[in-house]
Design an enzyme around this catalytic site. Structure first.
Site, mmCIF file in Angstrom:
data_model
loop_
_atom_site.group_PDB
_atom_site.id
_atom_site.type_symbol
_atom_site.label_atom_id
_atom_site.label_comp_id
_atom_site.label_asym_id
_atom_site.label_seq_id
_atom_site.Cartn_x
_atom_site.Cartn_y
_atom_site.Cartn_z
ATOM 1 N N SER A 132 -13.310 -9.669 -10.774
ATOM 2 C CA SER A 132 -11.868 -9.920 -10.772
ATOM 3 C C SER A 132 -11.445 -10.691 -12.012
ATOM 4 O O SER A 132 -11.826 -11.843 -12.211
ATOM 5 C CB SER A 132 -11.460 -10.703 -9.530
ATOM 6 O OG SER A 132 -10.131 -11.181 -9.692
ATOM 7 N N LYS A 141 -5.662 -4.786 -2.897
ATOM 8 C CA LYS A 141 -4.648 -4.744 -3.960
ATOM 9 C C LYS A 141 -3.254 -4.890 -3.323
ATOM 10 O O LYS A 141 -3.137 -5.365 -2.209
ATOM 11 C CB LYS A 141 -4.793 -3.444 -4.757
ATOM 12 C CG LYS A 141 -6.112 -3.350 -5.519
ATOM 13 C CD LYS A 141 -6.172 -4.363 -6.631
ATOM 14 C CE LYS A 141 -7.487 -4.303 -7.375
ATOM 15 N NZ LYS A 141 -7.616 -5.413 -8.329
ATOM 16 N N LYS A 151 1.188 -4.839 -18.672
ATOM 17 C CA LYS A 151 1.550 -5.866 -17.677
ATOM 18 C C LYS A 151 0.615 -7.064 -17.774
ATOM 19 O O LYS A 151 1.068 -8.209 -17.762
ATOM 20 C CB LYS A 151 1.523 -5.243 -16.277
ATOM 21 C CG LYS A 151 1.911 -6.197 -15.177
ATOM 22 C CD LYS A 151 2.497 -5.466 -13.979
ATOM 23 C CE LYS A 151 1.501 -4.651 -13.198
ATOM 24 N NZ LYS A 151 0.591 -5.482 -12.365
ATOM 25 N N ASP A 177 -7.220 -0.113 -11.385
ATOM 26 C CA ASP A 177 -5.852 0.211 -10.953
ATOM 27 C C ASP A 177 -5.563 1.709 -10.985
ATOM 28 O O ASP A 177 -4.479 2.137 -10.575
ATOM 29 C CB ASP A 177 -4.835 -0.521 -11.845
ATOM 30 C CG ASP A 177 -4.854 -2.025 -11.587
ATOM 31 O OD1 ASP A 177 -5.268 -2.439 -10.489
ATOM 32 O OD2 ASP A 177 -4.467 -2.786 -12.498
ATOM 33 N N ARG A 184 1.888 1.525 -7.524
ATOM 34 C CA ARG A 184 0.981 2.590 -7.965
ATOM 35 C C ARG A 184 0.808 3.676 -6.897
ATOM 36 O O ARG A 184 0.544 4.836 -7.212
ATOM 37 C CB ARG A 184 -0.368 2.016 -8.378
ATOM 38 C CG ARG A 184 -0.252 1.046 -9.543
ATOM 39 C CD ARG A 184 -1.560 0.793 -10.241
ATOM 40 N NE ARG A 184 -1.507 -0.467 -10.976
ATOM 41 C CZ ARG A 184 -0.866 -0.658 -12.124
ATOM 42 N NH1 ARG A 184 -0.235 0.340 -12.701
ATOM 43 N NH2 ARG A 184 -0.859 -1.844 -12.713
ATOM 44 N N ARG A 240 -5.466 0.333 -0.961
ATOM 45 C CA ARG A 240 -5.168 1.567 -1.718
ATOM 46 C C ARG A 240 -6.004 2.753 -1.268
ATOM 47 O O ARG A 240 -5.580 3.905 -1.437
ATOM 48 C CB ARG A 240 -5.331 1.311 -3.224
ATOM 49 C CG ARG A 240 -4.160 0.509 -3.763
ATOM 50 C CD ARG A 240 -4.228 0.265 -5.255
ATOM 51 N NE ARG A 240 -2.942 -0.273 -5.710
ATOM 52 C CZ ARG A 240 -2.775 -0.918 -6.856
ATOM 53 N NH1 ARG A 240 -3.777 -1.109 -7.673
ATOM 54 N NH2 ARG A 240 -1.572 -1.373 -7.191
ATOM 55 N N ARG A 296 0.130 -12.890 -19.537
ATOM 56 C CA ARG A 296 -0.659 -13.881 -20.275
ATOM 57 C C ARG A 296 0.100 -14.424 -21.480
ATOM 58 O O ARG A 296 -0.032 -15.596 -21.834
ATOM 59 C CB ARG A 296 -1.996 -13.262 -20.694
ATOM 60 C CG ARG A 296 -2.957 -13.088 -19.488
ATOM 61 C CD ARG A 296 -4.025 -12.042 -19.785
ATOM 62 N NE ARG A 296 -5.053 -11.946 -18.756
ATOM 63 C CZ ARG A 296 -4.939 -11.268 -17.603
ATOM 64 N NH1 ARG A 296 -3.803 -10.639 -17.312
ATOM 65 N NH2 ARG A 296 -5.938 -11.221 -16.742
HETATM 66 C C1 S3P Z 1 -5.313 -7.853 -13.391
HETATM 67 C C2 S3P Z 1 -6.550 -7.774 -12.786
HETATM 68 C C3 S3P Z 1 -6.889 -6.811 -11.734
HETATM 69 C C4 S3P Z 1 -5.857 -5.685 -11.643
HETATM 70 C C5 S3P Z 1 -4.448 -6.200 -11.712
HETATM 71 C C6 S3P Z 1 -4.217 -6.918 -13.033
HETATM 72 C C7 S3P Z 1 -5.075 -8.857 -14.436
HETATM 73 O O1 S3P Z 1 -6.921 -7.482 -10.484
HETATM 74 O O2 S3P Z 1 -6.051 -4.953 -10.453
HETATM 75 O O3 S3P Z 1 -3.519 -5.151 -11.605
HETATM 76 O O4 S3P Z 1 -4.085 -8.749 -15.181
HETATM 77 O O5 S3P Z 1 -5.903 -9.784 -14.546
HETATM 78 P P1 S3P Z 1 -8.256 -8.215 -9.959
HETATM 79 O O6 S3P Z 1 -8.497 -9.402 -10.777
HETATM 80 O O7 S3P Z 1 -7.938 -8.571 -8.528
HETATM 81 O O8 S3P Z 1 -9.346 -7.199 -10.059
#
Ligand code: S3P
Length: 457
Positions: free
Chosen positions: A174, A354, A28, A327, A407, A358, A33
């Protein structure tokens, strides 16, 4: 209602061994991206293995709204004809990112250094989530955001007409914040620098390099220092999206807790910023092996083999591993319910913001299913009980709320496969955001999942 579809109550019945091969969908994070950077390059990017979950489809639609041409050619096969860095057009409609925090946050970053305005919204889950973590650094570039209280969606961003480059230390671990700043930095002159104290997933950095941007990463005493030179011409790429380790987690964990199981999950990315769950499971004593280790598209990849593991033990999950498995804590808590002793999960405050809180969502469902759970602001403990003949295991026999969180829904359905009594979720609809083939794939391995209309049959 789910993000884009009807509510789908589902029940998972205790099942026999899970066996066979689980071909999980594309990653994902990488799929979002690929579409966004494809839209920012000049020419045609070809993508195979794209995750066709609702989150990613919403990003594809958004890229079209900003002027890119996004075309679907067949299962997982897409092309994006980009408009170039700084070439985004002003959308004439509200950008609806559905359930996707990654989609909305990355896209807000991408448009924030162009002289256009866009209004973003999402479903009830996304509209509760914090966005100031994105709009604060975007303001440093010169972008202006007007949102609801607490910086929540719906919100409108007017991008900076004369953006300045930024040096920004992310206040929380993050990848979305890091990526939003880097994507904004693409259209700022000079060097944009992001510093992160803990390493988070690095797909944006890897992909920016692939598209021809000048980007370096340095490990320093301050943390990871990522430096991007702005206003490059990005060159279109051919991208084969690897399969998602966060989706692989579900059949892998199911196999570990359902007696007699032996499941192969091929072609899973083991990027060190994503693979923390698998090492944690091995530390717990799981029979989980990496076969056929190889490199694909610059990423380490392996076929995962997971077998029923009755002798797992609870562990203290190293907090420094949290970002690489952020995640995966919901499904880890389900495995922990079948492992001897206490599994301690610390340094996980981010789990509270999230798609749902969670910790709260899993703790309340697990407790109702008969599993002792303790929790605090940034930690939780699960006390497990391995099945020993007719003793131990998890009673189950509950209906859990999925809180519009894919999830959470999948984790409780996996719990039902190994519990004494079925486990239901009030809404399995959100599963389609990240793992649209979950039901069929798990059914093919031997799971007994039913939509509630059928459950009484
Ligand atoms: C993600 C970053 C994470 C993750 C999300 C996907 C990403 O979130 O929990 O499912 O693709 O950059 P955070 O940036 O809030 O940690």
């Amino acid at each position: 209602m789910s993000a884009h579809g009807p509510t789908i109550p589902m029940t998972s019945f205790p099942c026999g061994p899970l066996t066979g091969t689980a071909e999980v969908p594309g990653d994902k994070s990488i799929s979002h991206r690929a579409l966004i950077l494809g839209a920012m390059s000049v020419g045609e990017t070809k993508i195979t293995g794209l995750l066709e979950g609702q989150d990613v489809l919403d990003t594809a639609k958004a890229m079209q709204a900003f002027g890119a041409q996004v075309t679907h050619h067949g299962p997982g096969a897409w092309t994006v004809s980009g408009v170039g860095v700084g070439g985004f057009a002003e959308p004439d409609q509200v950008i609806d990112c559905g359930n996707s925090g990654t989609g909305v946050r990355l896209i807000m970053g991408t448009m924030a250094t162009s002289p256009i305005s866009a209004t973003f919204t999402g479903d009830a889950s996304l509209n509760k989530r914090p966005m100031a973590r994105i709009t604060d650094p975007l303001a440093l570039f010169g972008a202006v955001a007007h949102g609801r209280s607490g910086g929540r969606l719906p919100l409108t961003i007017t991008g900076a007409a004369d953006p300045v480059p930024v040096r920004y230390t992310t206040p929380m671990p993050s990848a979305q914040v890091k990526s939003a700043v880097l994507l904004a930095g693409l259209n700022a002159p000079g060097q944009t620098v992001v510093i992160e104290k803990e390493a988070t997933r690095d797909h944006t950095e890897r992909m920016l390099e692939g598209f021809g941007a000048e980007i370096t990463t340095e490990e320093t005493d301050e943390g990871r220092v990522i430096t991007l030179t702005g206003q490059p011409e990005l060159k279109p790429q051919t991208i084969a999206v690897p399969r998602d380790p966060s989706s692989a987690a579900f059949p892998v964990c199911a196999a570990l807790i359902v007696p007699g199981s032996d499941v192969l999950v091929p072609g899973i990315g083991l990027n060190p910023t994503r693979a923390g769950l698998f090492y944690t499971l091995q530390d717990m004593g799981a029979d989980l092996t990496f076969e056929n280790m190889r490199e694909e598209g610059g990423e380490p990849v392996a076929d995962l083999r997971a077998k029923y593991s009755p002798d797992m033990k609870g562990i203290n999950v190293p907090p420094e591993r949290a970002a690489s498995m952020i995640d995966e804590y919901p499904i880890l808590s389900v495995v922990a319910a079948f492992a001897e002793g206490v599994t301690v999960m610390q340094g996980v405050k981010e789990l509270r913001v999230k798609e749902s809180d969670r910790i709260e969502a899993m703790a309340s469902g697990l407790r109702a299913a008969g599993v002792p759970v303790e929790d605090g602001p940034d930690w939780w403990n699960v006390t497990g009980s391995p099945r020993r003949g007719n003793a131990g295991g998890v009673p189950g026999g509950v209906t859990c709320a999925s809180h519009l969180d894919h999830r959470i829904a999948m984790s409780f359905l996996i719990l039902g496969m190994a519990a004494d009594q079925p486990v239901s979720v009030d809404d399995g609809g959100p599963i389609a955001t990240s793992f649209p083939i979950f039901e069929g794939l798990m059914g093919g391995l031997g799971a007994d999942l039913r939509r509630t209309e059928d459950a009484a049959a």
